[in-house]
Write an enzyme that holds these catalytic residues in place. Structure first.
Site, short mmCIF file in Angstrom:
data_model
loop_
_atom_site.label_atom_id
_atom_site.label_comp_id
_atom_site.label_asym_id
_atom_site.label_seq_id
_atom_site.Cartn_x
_atom_site.Cartn_y
_atom_site.Cartn_z
N SER A 35 -146.49 -36.40 20.25
CA SER A 35 -145.24 -35.62 20.38
C SER A 35 -145.19 -34.91 21.72
CB SER A 35 -145.17 -34.53 19.30
OG SER A 35 -145.31 -35.07 18.03
N HIS A 68 -135.49 -41.07 18.15
CA HIS A 68 -136.91 -40.82 18.40
C HIS A 68 -137.61 -42.16 18.27
CE1 HIS A 68 -140.04 -37.43 17.82
NE2 HIS A 68 -140.66 -38.47 18.31
N HIS A 94 -145.81 -41.76 11.21
CA HIS A 94 -146.61 -40.73 10.54
C HIS A 94 -146.61 -40.97 9.03
CE1 HIS A 94 -145.50 -38.65 14.33
NE2 HIS A 94 -146.70 -38.10 14.21
N TYR A 96 -146.34 -38.65 6.84
CA TYR A 96 -145.36 -37.77 6.19
C TYR A 96 -143.96 -38.37 6.17
CZ TYR A 96 -144.27 -36.21 10.99
OH TYR A 96 -143.93 -36.18 12.30
N GLU A 97 -143.71 -39.39 7.00
CA GLU A 97 -142.41 -40.05 6.97
C GLU A 97 -142.24 -40.92 5.72
OE1 GLU A 97 -141.02 -41.63 10.98
OE2 GLU A 97 -143.15 -41.33 11.36
N ALA A 124 -150.17 -33.65 19.43
CA ALA A 124 -149.93 -32.21 19.48
C ALA A 124 -150.55 -31.63 18.22
CB ALA A 124 -148.43 -31.95 19.50
N MET A 230 -151.18 -33.82 12.03
CA MET A 230 -150.67 -34.77 11.03
C MET A 230 -150.76 -36.22 11.49
SD MET A 230 -147.24 -32.59 10.16
CE MET A 230 -147.22 -30.80 10.25
N SER A 231 -151.66 -36.52 12.40
CA SER A 231 -151.75 -37.91 12.91
C SER A 231 -153.17 -38.24 13.32
CB SER A 231 -150.80 -38.08 14.10
OG SER A 231 -151.26 -37.35 15.22
N ASN A 254 -149.80 -24.55 19.57
CA ASN A 254 -149.56 -23.25 18.95
C ASN A 254 -150.87 -22.81 18.30
OD1 ASN A 254 -148.74 -25.58 17.14
ND2 ASN A 254 -149.00 -23.94 15.66
N HIS A 288 -141.29 -26.29 15.35
CA HIS A 288 -141.27 -27.55 16.08
C HIS A 288 -140.92 -27.36 17.56
CE1 HIS A 288 -141.42 -31.82 16.37
NE2 HIS A 288 -140.14 -31.97 16.65
#
Ligand code: 6GU
Length: 315
Positions: A35, A68, A94, A96-97, A124, A230-231, A254, A288
């Site tokens: 990302s 995207h 991903h 989560y998709e 990220a 998440m990846s 973050n 995000h």
């Protein structure tokens, strides 16, 4: 029935061998752009270059995020004297998709079938280690596959022997020679990157798509994680299963809050205005936008680092 991953990855690879110009279709290194790290595309020479959307490649997962869209970019990286054929994976599928782990790792397996020997994976991630700052680049040296430990695992199911063994070890997943090279490459970068340290750390893979609660962040820290995201881990496992060497970087976008939130009783909240209460709760709240902003600032350093590393790989 759909054929196994080896057959599908071979079909996709054969399609790419046919579509891409001959001098580009045998990349030595695959680079997965996380990302906000699509700028890694700027590391490759303007020509020769060959781009193809994932949607045109057989068996690739359909992107669920609109605007995207993902693509593969074949090109040359490095100096004119020492150009190295690479393939960039801009955008990834991903879990989560809603994709299966099989589809999340499909692009990795296509790279294997293109004879790629080394994968550089970027992402990220949220920082859990209090020594990290937003914008830090972290070289991964291990992971916690939280989803995998409970059975949501890319290698679950009949083993694809053509890729690798049933029970692959992961104790050496994060290639030490490549990590040493990464630190040397970092030292060669021009300031200001030179003044910062290249961090190292352990990445915890979670399913998402929610960011973690405060309690979950403390739990992950207690378990030994330095970062959460998440990846990456499924791709690394598929790459190691098939014998590719792996190097992975997180951009710390973050910093997770490790303190508990305030209690809700009057004694604790005494004297605080509603605005002050809300300020307490939003401190350190992941969103995000900040994740994407941190990417912009550090992306150039990441590009320089990847270019320097690829130039130094001993093939
Ligand atoms: Cl805080 N958590 C997760 N799971 N993924 C992230 C993140 C946090 N920040 C960027 N990616």
């Amino acid at each position: 029935a759909t054929p196994g991953a080896f057959v599908r990855a071979t079909e996709a690879a054969n399609f790419l061998l046919d579509a891409a110009p001959k001098e580009l279709c045998r990349p030595k290194v695959a680079i997965v752009c996380g990302s906000g790290l699509g700028g890694l595309q700027n590391t490759i020479q303007a020509s020769p270059k060959f781009e193809i959307p994932y949607a045109q490649i057989p068996h690739f997962p359909k992107s669920t995020v609109q605007g995207h869209e993902g693509k593969m970019v074949f090109g040359m990286l490095g100096t004119v004297q020492n150009p190295i054929p690479v393939v960039l994976l801009v955008g990834r599928a991903h879990f989560y998709e809603g994709h299966s782990m099989d589809l999340v790792t499909f692009a990795t397996r296509v790279c294997k079938r293109l004879n790629v020997g080394t994968m550089i994976v970027t992402n990220a991630a949220g920082g859990l280690n209090p020594d990290y700052s937003v914008g830090d680049i972290v070289l991964l040296n291990d992971h916690l596959n939280l989803a995998g430990l409970v059975g949501i695992h890319p290698l679950r199911g009949p083993n694809e022997e053509s890729f690798g063994v049933r029970f692959p070890p992961l104790s050496d997943a994060y290639d030490l020679a490549l990590r040493r090279l990464a630190h040397r490459a970092w030292a060669n970068l021009s300031p200001p990157s030179q003044k910062k340290t290249l961090q190292e750390g352990i990445y915890a893979f979670v399913g998402g798509p929610t960011y973690e609660t405060r309690a979950e962040c403390r739990m992950l820290r207690l378990l030994g994680a330095d970062l959460v995201g998440m990846s990456t881990v499924p791709e690394i496992i598929a790459a190691r299963h098939s014998g590719m060497r792996v190097l992975a970087f997180s951009l710390c976008t973050n910093c997770a809050v490790l303190e508990a939130g305030p209690r809700g009783d009057d004694a604790t909240l005494q004297g605080l205005s509603v605005a002050e209460m809300e300020a307490q709760l939003s401190k350190g709240k992941a969103n995000h936008e900040e994740v994407l902003d941190a990417g912009k600032a550090a992306a150039e350093t990441m590009q320089d680092l990847v270019r320097e590393i690829v130039g130094g790989i001993d093939f």
